[in-house]
Design a protein around this motif. Structure first.
Motif, PDB file in Angstrom:
ATOM      1  N   CYS A 127      11.147  -9.884  -0.788  1.00  0.00           N
ATOM      2  CA  CYS A 127      11.136  -8.764   0.253  1.00  0.00           C
ATOM      3  C   CYS A 127      11.312  -9.400   1.474  1.00  0.00           C
ATOM      4  O   CYS A 127      11.402 -10.483   1.836  1.00  0.00           O
ATOM      5  CB  CYS A 127       9.909  -8.015   0.216  1.00  0.00           C
ATOM      6  SG  CYS A 127       8.199  -9.079   0.699  1.00  0.00           S
ATOM      7  N   ALA A 128      11.738  -8.610   2.678  1.00  0.00           N
ATOM      8  CA  ALA A 128      11.877  -8.928   4.087  1.00  0.00           C
ATOM      9  C   ALA A 128      10.705  -9.640   4.527  1.00  0.00           C
ATOM     10  O   ALA A 128       9.577  -9.118   3.973  1.00  0.00           O
ATOM     11  CB  ALA A 128      11.897  -7.598   4.598  1.00  0.00           C
ATOM     12  N   PRO A 129      10.805 -10.464   5.584  1.00  0.00           N
ATOM     13  CA  PRO A 129       9.915 -11.238   5.985  1.00  0.00           C
ATOM     14  C   PRO A 129       8.660 -10.288   6.637  1.00  0.00           C
ATOM     15  O   PRO A 129       8.896  -9.191   7.340  1.00  0.00           O
ATOM     16  CB  PRO A 129      10.582 -12.155   7.290  1.00  0.00           C
ATOM     17  CG  PRO A 129      11.812 -12.241   6.459  1.00  0.00           C
ATOM     18  CD  PRO A 129      12.032 -10.943   5.996  1.00  0.00           C
ATOM     19  N   LEU A 130       7.422 -10.738   6.667  1.00  0.00           N
ATOM     20  CA  LEU A 130       6.460 -10.102   7.543  1.00  0.00           C
ATOM     21  C   LEU A 130       5.818 -10.620   8.730  1.00  0.00           C
ATOM     22  O   LEU A 130       5.730 -11.910   8.694  1.00  0.00           O
ATOM     23  CB  LEU A 130       5.203  -9.663   6.393  1.00  0.00           C
ATOM     24  CG  LEU A 130       3.842  -9.302   6.730  1.00  0.00           C
ATOM     25  CD1 LEU A 130       4.107  -7.740   7.363  1.00  0.00           C
ATOM     26  CD2 LEU A 130       2.821  -9.275   5.606  1.00  0.00           C
ATOM     27  N   HIS A 150       7.016  -1.652  13.612  1.00  0.00           N
ATOM     28  CA  HIS A 150       5.716  -1.961  14.124  1.00  0.00           C
ATOM     29  C   HIS A 150       4.670  -1.191  14.020  1.00  0.00           C
ATOM     30  O   HIS A 150       4.804  -0.029  14.529  1.00  0.00           O
ATOM     31  CB  HIS A 150       5.911  -2.452  15.597  1.00  0.00           C
ATOM     32  CG  HIS A 150       6.936  -3.211  15.950  1.00  0.00           C
ATOM     33  ND1 HIS A 150       6.705  -4.752  15.865  1.00  0.00           N
ATOM     34  CD2 HIS A 150       8.417  -3.319  15.984  1.00  0.00           C
ATOM     35  CE1 HIS A 150       7.879  -5.694  16.421  1.00  0.00           C
ATOM     36  NE2 HIS A 150       8.668  -4.890  16.014  1.00  0.00           N
ATOM     37  N   GLU A 151       3.564  -1.355  13.707  1.00  0.00           N
ATOM     38  CA  GLU A 151       2.329  -0.646  13.668  1.00  0.00           C
ATOM     39  C   GLU A 151       1.071  -1.304  13.325  1.00  0.00           C
ATOM     40  O   GLU A 151       1.290  -2.637  12.826  1.00  0.00           O
ATOM     41  CB  GLU A 151       2.418   0.192  12.466  1.00  0.00           C
ATOM     42  CG  GLU A 151       2.710  -0.158  11.019  1.00  0.00           C
ATOM     43  CD  GLU A 151       2.793   0.934  10.109  1.00  0.00           C
ATOM     44  OE1 GLU A 151       2.426   2.148  10.167  1.00  0.00           O
ATOM     45  OE2 GLU A 151       3.271   0.565   8.791  1.00  0.00           O
ATOM     46  N   ASN A 184      -3.094  -2.430   4.733  1.00  0.00           N
ATOM     47  CA  ASN A 184      -3.404  -1.034   4.810  1.00  0.00           C
ATOM     48  C   ASN A 184      -2.743  -0.454   5.966  1.00  0.00           C
ATOM     49  O   ASN A 184      -3.437  -0.579   7.225  1.00  0.00           O
ATOM     50  CB  ASN A 184      -4.740  -0.715   4.507  1.00  0.00           C
ATOM     51  CG  ASN A 184      -5.309   0.622   4.619  1.00  0.00           C
ATOM     52  OD1 ASN A 184      -6.098   0.921   5.355  1.00  0.00           O
ATOM     53  ND2 ASN A 184      -4.494   1.639   3.814  1.00  0.00           N
ATOM     54  N   PRO A 185      -1.823   0.157   6.162  1.00  0.00           N
ATOM     55  CA  PRO A 185      -1.130   0.808   7.250  1.00  0.00           C
ATOM     56  C   PRO A 185      -2.080   1.808   8.133  1.00  0.00           C
ATOM     57  O   PRO A 185      -2.811   2.430   7.165  1.00  0.00           O
ATOM     58  CB  PRO A 185       0.013   1.413   6.923  1.00  0.00           C
ATOM     59  CG  PRO A 185       0.409   0.695   5.736  1.00  0.00           C
ATOM     60  CD  PRO A 185      -0.706   0.415   5.137  1.00  0.00           C
ATOM     61  N   LEU A 186      -2.220   1.634   9.231  1.00  0.00           N
ATOM     62  CA  LEU A 186      -3.197   2.774   9.909  1.00  0.00           C
ATOM     63  C   LEU A 186      -2.567   4.237   9.546  1.00  0.00           C
ATOM     64  O   LEU A 186      -1.454   4.634   9.636  1.00  0.00           O
ATOM     65  CB  LEU A 186      -3.008   2.507  11.568  1.00  0.00           C
ATOM     66  CG  LEU A 186      -4.188   2.995  12.438  1.00  0.00           C
ATOM     67  CD1 LEU A 186      -5.598   2.281  11.707  1.00  0.00           C
ATOM     68  CD2 LEU A 186      -3.953   2.590  13.587  1.00  0.00           C
ATOM     69  N   GLY A 187      -3.517   4.960   9.317  1.00  0.00           N
ATOM     70  CA  GLY A 187      -3.307   6.376   8.990  1.00  0.00           C
ATOM     71  C   GLY A 187      -2.919   6.626   7.411  1.00  0.00           C
ATOM     72  O   GLY A 187      -2.765   7.821   6.912  1.00  0.00           O
ATOM     73  N   ASP A 218     -11.041  -9.750   6.810  1.00  0.00           N
ATOM     74  CA  ASP A 218     -10.546  -8.240   6.837  1.00  0.00           C
ATOM     75  C   ASP A 218     -10.348  -7.944   8.380  1.00  0.00           C
ATOM     76  O   ASP A 218     -11.389  -7.752   8.971  1.00  0.00           O
ATOM     77  CB  ASP A 218     -11.788  -7.428   6.029  1.00  0.00           C
ATOM     78  CG  ASP A 218     -11.501  -5.976   6.142  1.00  0.00           C
ATOM     79  OD1 ASP A 218     -10.328  -5.383   6.641  1.00  0.00           O
ATOM     80  OD2 ASP A 218     -12.309  -5.054   5.460  1.00  0.00           O
ATOM     81  N   VAL A 219      -9.198  -8.086   8.703  1.00  0.00           N
ATOM     82  CA  VAL A 219      -9.046  -7.836  10.045  1.00  0.00           C
ATOM     83  C   VAL A 219      -7.840  -6.862  10.620  1.00  0.00           C
ATOM     84  O   VAL A 219      -7.165  -6.286   9.688  1.00  0.00           O
ATOM     85  CB  VAL A 219      -8.441  -9.463  10.744  1.00  0.00           C
ATOM     86  CG1 VAL A 219      -9.494 -10.448  10.674  1.00  0.00           C
ATOM     87  CG2 VAL A 219      -7.174  -9.896   9.942  1.00  0.00           C
ATOM     88  N   MET A 220      -7.529  -6.579  12.075  1.00  0.00           N
ATOM     89  CA  MET A 220      -6.587  -5.668  12.157  1.00  0.00           C
ATOM     90  C   MET A 220      -5.700  -6.623  12.946  1.00  0.00           C
ATOM     91  O   MET A 220      -5.894  -7.297  13.810  1.00  0.00           O
ATOM     92  CB  MET A 220      -7.325  -4.540  13.192  1.00  0.00           C
ATOM     93  CG  MET A 220      -8.301  -3.605  12.743  1.00  0.00           C
ATOM     94  SD  MET A 220      -7.395  -2.526  11.534  1.00  0.00           S
ATOM     95  CE  MET A 220      -6.146  -1.733  12.672  1.00  0.00           C
ATOM     96  N   CYS A 221      -4.310  -6.239  12.562  1.00  0.00           N
ATOM     97  CA  CYS A 221      -3.200  -6.814  13.289  1.00  0.00           C
ATOM     98  C   CYS A 221      -2.185  -6.074  13.395  1.00  0.00           C
ATOM     99  O   CYS A 221      -2.109  -4.940  12.682  1.00  0.00           O
ATOM    100  CB  CYS A 221      -2.771  -7.998  12.290  1.00  0.00           C
ATOM    101  SG  CYS A 221      -3.649  -9.556  12.127  1.00  0.00           S
ATOM    102  N   THR A 222      -0.985  -6.254  14.332  1.00  0.00           N
ATOM    103  CA  THR A 222       0.218  -5.534  14.010  1.00  0.00           C
ATOM    104  C   THR A 222       1.036  -5.954  13.222  1.00  0.00           C
ATOM    105  O   THR A 222       1.147  -7.431  13.241  1.00  0.00           O
ATOM    106  CB  THR A 222       0.636  -5.685  15.816  1.00  0.00           C
ATOM    107  OG1 THR A 222      -0.134  -5.262  16.688  1.00  0.00           O
ATOM    108  CG2 THR A 222       2.016  -4.632  15.672  1.00  0.00           C
TER     109      THR A 222
END
Length: 187
Positions: free
Chosen positions: A160-163, A110-111, A125-128, A53-57
């Motif tokens: 889907c599009a690459p991540l 980018h987010e 889980n996108p920020l916001g 469970d980490v934060m990444c761009t």
């Protein structure tokens, strides 16, 4: 190239991430398994285990349709023709070329996002957006390209599009993702 631009804290985080990845790899090679972690706010499906469970761009790689810019020009008061609109063809061509260039395939959206690695896939889980979880299942994964020195991970999927994931957690995620996808030492 980017490495010399990193600050002291970034260098420390980069070193820590690389060390954590090496330790995890050694643990898995010795017969260890990925350990489940708590994921407040994310409820895994029955039988699904969360391992990170980490934060990444995050970013996605895709093209868009070019948006035709409005015609460029000016009004001219001509002595014999009166007031008329004069088209600026050169500016129109430049604007159209710029719109086509901006519409080509590139990394977009980018987010910062919360990234949860599970036994079934990556959940973002996108920020916001606390209630939005974007699923990227391991069974749909077709390619994994890691640039751990740049802390970048590109995941290609069949539907889907690459991540793109970037950040200090990437080296550890690469090792854990390979273990989760190929069941190397995971339960």
């Amino acid at each position: 190239m980017r490495r010399h631009l990193l600050g002291f804290e970034d260098e420390a985080a980069h070193r820590h991430a690389a060390e954590a990845a090496v330790q995890l790899d050694a643990h898995l090679r010795a017969g260890g398994a990925l350990m489940p972690v708590p994921t407040p706010g994310y409820t895994p499906d029955p039988g699904e285990m969360a391992y990170a469970d980490v934060m990444c761009t995050t970013a996605r790689f895709y093209a868009t349709d070019p948006v035709q810019p409005p015609r460029a020009g000016y009004f001219e008061n001509h002595p014999s023709l009166g007031r008329r609109w004069v088209i600026n063809r050169r500016l129109d061509a430049q604007r159209l070329q710029q719109a086509k260039t901006e519409a080509q395939e590139q990394w977009r959206d980018h987010e910062w996002a919360r990234v949860v690695l599970t036994s079934e896939g990556i959940r973002i889980n996108p920020l916001g957006s606390p209630d939005t979880w974007l699923p990227f299942d391991h069974v749909l994964l077709t390619g994994l390209t890691a640039e751990t020195d740049r802390q970048e991970l590109v995941l290609s999927y069949s539907v889907c599009a690459p991540l793109l994931l970037t950040g200090p957690a990437v080296p550890w995620l690469v090792v854990a993702l390979e273990a989760a996808c190929f069941h190397r030492g995971s339960s």
